[in-house]
Design a protein around this motif. Structure first.
Motif, PDB file in Angstrom:
ATOM      1  N   ASP A  11     118.725 -28.815  74.220  1.00 17.03           N
ATOM      2  CA  ASP A  11     119.571 -27.686  75.286  1.00 17.03           C
ATOM      3  C   ASP A  11     120.519 -27.861  75.285  1.00 17.03           C
ATOM      4  O   ASP A  11     121.401 -27.065  75.878  1.00 17.03           O
ATOM      5  N   ASP A  16     123.099 -33.811  74.559  1.00 21.14           N
ATOM      6  CA  ASP A  16     122.591 -33.225  73.054  1.00 21.14           C
ATOM      7  C   ASP A  16     122.317 -32.819  71.953  1.00 21.14           C
ATOM      8  O   ASP A  16     121.905 -33.574  70.705  1.00 21.14           O
ATOM      9  N   THR A 127     114.649 -32.535  74.542  1.00 17.02           N
ATOM     10  CA  THR A 127     116.226 -33.381  75.638  1.00 17.02           C
ATOM     11  C   THR A 127     116.206 -32.063  76.231  1.00 17.02           C
ATOM     12  O   THR A 127     117.454 -31.950  77.250  1.00 17.02           O
ATOM     13  N   GLY A 128     115.162 -30.928  76.364  1.00 21.48           N
ATOM     14  CA  GLY A 128     115.969 -30.389  77.611  1.00 21.48           C
ATOM     15  C   GLY A 128     114.491 -29.390  77.805  1.00 21.48           C
ATOM     16  O   GLY A 128     113.892 -30.546  78.299  1.00 21.48           O
ATOM     17  N   ASP A 245     119.330 -38.025  76.728  1.00 21.10           N
ATOM     18  CA  ASP A 245     118.934 -37.663  75.439  1.00 21.10           C
ATOM     19  C   ASP A 245     118.976 -38.590  74.717  1.00 21.10           C
ATOM     20  O   ASP A 245     118.276 -38.970  73.446  1.00 21.10           O
TER      21      ASP A 245
END
Ligand SMILES: [Ca+2]
Length: 307
Positions: A11, A16, A127-128, A245
């Protein structure tokens, strides 16, 4: 050795890009594409920065897709503007054109297509927020069978969240941002049978980004990727920054660095605890990364980025 098929869904935060940079260094992984969910970023910048990073690392056959899903509670502007800064870093702008393709479909449709076409089940590295995954599952329920597991940075089980407590915002401080952006979608994914391995704040709180480590990245100065990683962390080091992340993503490379623990949980979608990942008896079973060999993790990322 057959490679583990992975589709990444990030994201657009600083963390990220670094997670993407780590994933691209892993030998045992075949990365099928990168979806950018418009949460912790301004999405055009995030898509552009992602494609430039993939170019820099010489993997420009890997497609990038822009998800058009929407969240409920926006990330703070202060965090989102990092995507604009990263997209302007000199090392990512040494070439005039971007080679890594931006696919025509939306990120959610691209996810459906990649999963349907995959020859074996695919690991989703998220990772979002889980919104793109949830929308894809709603549109194409058949893809559930093609998801091997979801490795996800998100949630706070037995520690406070990172969304600030605020009466005005109607938040009691228990939510983690990736859940809070869209708790309904997290709850949707919780309704599936997919194996979920999450990297919660319970673990990441113990793994800070330290000045010492950022200086070490700088001393690997002959390596452009280490230089870029150090620059990205230098941007955020004034904040309390942790390996969120990146710690979640390193699991794919070295699961043996981690101890997992099973919990029964539910996602709270309404009220003051909206966005909380709550431990409850008979809740949805998930695995959480419980412990990590910190020194091995720190050594691993330094070594992987020395290129
Ligand atoms: Ca993120």
């Amino acid at each position: 050795m057959t490679k583990q098929l992975v589709l990444m869904d990030h994201d657009g935060g600083v963390d990220d890009y670094l997670a993407t940079m780590l994933l691209l260094t892993m030998d045992g992984i075949e990365l099928l594409g990168v979806v950018v969910t418009p949460a912790n970023c301004y999405v055009q910048s995030a898509v552009s920065a992602t494609r430039k990073i993939i170019d820099l690392m010489e993997f420009s056959h890997i497609p990038v897709a822009e998800s058009t899903v929407r969240g409920i509670n926006p990330f703070p502007t202060l965090y989102r503007r990092d995507s604009f800064i990263v997209d302007h870093l000199p090392i990512l702008n040494q070439r005039e054109t971007i080679t890594t393709p931006l696919v025509a479909e939306t990120g959610q449709d691209f996810m459906i297509q990649v999963l349907r076409e995959a020859t074996s089940p695919v690991t989703l590295m998220v990772t979002g927020p889980l919104t793109t995954v949830a929308v894809a599952l709603d549109k194409a329920p058949d893809i559930e069978a093609k998801i091997h597991k979801i490795v996800w940075m998100g949630g706070a089980l037995n520690v406070a969240g990172n969304v600030e407590k605020s009466l005005e915002a109607g938040q009691d401080g228990s939510a983690e941002w990736n859940v809070y952006w869209d708790a309904i979608s997290a709850a949707r994914v919780w309704q599936t049978q997919i194996e979920i391995i999450m990297c919660p704040l319970d673990l990441t709180n113990n793994v800070p980004v330290t000045s010492e480590l950022v200086y070490k990245m700088g001393r690997q100065r002959h390596y452009p990727i280490s230089d870029l990683a150090g620059q990205c962390y230098a941007l955020v080091i004034p904040q309390d920054y942790y390996f969120w992340d990146v710690l979640a993503t390193a699991y794919l490379g070295h699961p043996e660095f981690y101890q997992l623990r099973e919990w029964e949980t539910e996602i709270i979608t309404t009220g003051l605890s909206q966005g909380r990942t709550k431990v409850v008896p008979s809740g949805r079973k998930i695995y959480a990364m419980d412990k990590v060999d910190k020194e091995a993790f720190y050594d691993y990322i330094l070594q992987q980025w020395a290129r």
